[in-house]
Design an enzyme around this catalytic site. Structure first.
Site, PDB file in Angstrom:
ATOM      1  N   ASP A 293       4.538 -11.913  16.226  1.00  0.00           N
ATOM      2  CA  ASP A 293       5.907 -11.511  15.477  1.00  0.00           C
ATOM      3  C   ASP A 293       6.218 -12.585  14.671  1.00  0.00           C
ATOM      4  O   ASP A 293       6.402 -13.954  15.000  1.00  0.00           O
ATOM      5  CB  ASP A 293       6.792 -11.588  16.751  1.00  0.00           C
ATOM      6  CG  ASP A 293       7.052 -10.394  17.671  1.00  0.00           C
ATOM      7  OD1 ASP A 293       6.915 -10.427  18.759  1.00  0.00           O
ATOM      8  OD2 ASP A 293       7.356  -9.345  16.842  1.00  0.00           O
TER       9      ASP A 293
ATOM     10  N   ASP B   2       9.972  -1.873  20.701  1.00  0.00           N
ATOM     11  CA  ASP B   2       9.480  -3.390  21.111  1.00  0.00           C
ATOM     12  C   ASP B   2      10.772  -3.861  21.213  1.00  0.00           C
ATOM     13  O   ASP B   2      11.999  -3.786  20.401  1.00  0.00           O
ATOM     14  CB  ASP B   2       9.140  -3.875  19.522  1.00  0.00           C
ATOM     15  CG  ASP B   2       9.069  -5.276  19.222  1.00  0.00           C
ATOM     16  OD1 ASP B   2       8.589  -5.896  18.633  1.00  0.00           O
ATOM     17  OD2 ASP B   2       9.531  -5.977  20.202  1.00  0.00           O
TER      18      ASP B   2
HETATM   19  C1  DX5 Z   1      12.078  -9.589  18.531  1.00  0.00           C
HETATM   20  C2  DX5 Z   1      10.808  -9.515  18.856  1.00  0.00           C
HETATM   21  C3  DX5 Z   1      10.755  -9.357  20.352  1.00  0.00           C
HETATM   22  C4  DX5 Z   1       9.187  -9.424  21.002  1.00  0.00           C
HETATM   23  C5  DX5 Z   1       9.219  -8.775  22.389  1.00  0.00           C
HETATM   24  O1  DX5 Z   1      12.254  -9.637  17.032  1.00  0.00           O
HETATM   25  O2  DX5 Z   1      10.104  -8.480  18.196  1.00  0.00           O
HETATM   26  O3  DX5 Z   1      11.214  -8.027  20.685  1.00  0.00           O
HETATM   27  O4  DX5 Z   1       8.476  -8.759  20.088  1.00  0.00           O
HETATM   28  O5  DX5 Z   1      10.029  -9.839  23.096  1.00  0.00           O
HETATM   29  P1  DX5 Z   1      10.357  -9.334  24.426  1.00  0.00           P
HETATM   30  O6  DX5 Z   1       9.331  -8.405  25.194  1.00  0.00           O
HETATM   31  O7  DX5 Z   1      10.782 -10.460  25.264  1.00  0.00           O
HETATM   32  O8  DX5 Z   1      11.875  -8.339  24.387  1.00  0.00           O
END
Ligand code: DX5
Length: 225
Positions: A44, A183
């Site tokens: 990310d 996501d």
């Molecule tokens: C937000 C990120 C998150 C990450 C996943 O910008 O993209 O969504 O990848 O995080 P969790 O699984 O902790 O929500």
């Protein structure tokens, strides 16, 4: 090395750990329990402009590539992704996703494809699905965010499921092999919700890396989705 972003033989959803939630004091150890069970990993990337957070640059892609042989998906949450596509490609990304709300998504998608990589387009929760339509012929992946981009550990937004279902219908009607990725806030419970709505790639960060046994969590998820 697994062929990047191969269609899964079992028809189950792909499981994609988000490195954002990994332990950066020991990235290799943090990835070790999941690398044989995950289908690919997501990095990310945040620039502090497109989202109110800064994460990391291409160097982390190189580090993840050195720590595991999994294909790498770079999710660019940046205002001007065109400036960085080459660097993330050279660092080892096999798929690069840009946001429909960022600068010049069309030329960015074309540049990603010209580099021989898979191309993804991401939508913030408030952005309507129709924004992907002009780019559909270029896409290998559509990412429906189920949190506001910028931070891990947020709560899943179930109100995004109709958008996921509509995207599933759009992809099925397109006759093209396009991953439908979700996501944000994915855990054992919400993974089933997202997969039932039609998602076939699930990004999981904090629920995975904070689990007592991340490998067991992935094994359990594979049975459910
Ligand atoms: C937000 C990120 C998150 C990450 C996943 O910008 O993209 O969504 O990848 O995080 P969790 O699984 O902790 O929500």
């Amino acid at each position: 090395m697994k062929p990047p972003f191969f269609p899964l033989p079992t028809g189950r959803a792909a499981l994609v750990p988000s490195v954002l939630a990994a332990d950066f004091t020991c990235l290799r150890d943090s990835l070790a329990p999941v690398k044989k069970l995950a289908d690919w990993v997501q990095v990310d990337v945040m620039d502090g402009h497109f989202v109110p957070n800064i994460s990391f640059g291409p160097g982390i892609v190189s580090a993840v590539a050195a720590a595991s042989s999994l294909p790498i998906d770079a999710h660019l949450m940046v205002e001007d992704p065109g400036r960085f596509i080459g660097a993330f490609a050279s660092a080892g990304s096999g798929l690069i996703t840009v946001h429909a709300e960022a600068l010049a998504p069309g030329p960015c998608l074309k540049k990603i494809k010209a580099l021989g990589l898979k191309a993804g387009l991401a939508l913030r929760p408030k952005t309507p699905l129709k924004r992907v339509l002009p780019y559909l012929p270029l896409l290998d992946l559509i990412l429906i965010m189920t949190v506001e981009p910028g931070f891990g550990g947020q709560a899943f937004m179930p109100e995004m499921m109709p958008k996921v279902a509509a995207a599933r219908k759009l992809i099925s009607g397109s006759g093209r092999g396009i991953w439908l990725q979700v996501d944000g806030g994915i855990n054992a419970g919400t993974a089933e919700t997202a997969a039932s709505a039609g998602a076939d790639s699930l990004v999981i960060g904090s629920a995975l890396f904070s689990a007592a046994d991340p490998a067991a969590l992935l094994r359990g998820l594979k049975k459910k989705i």
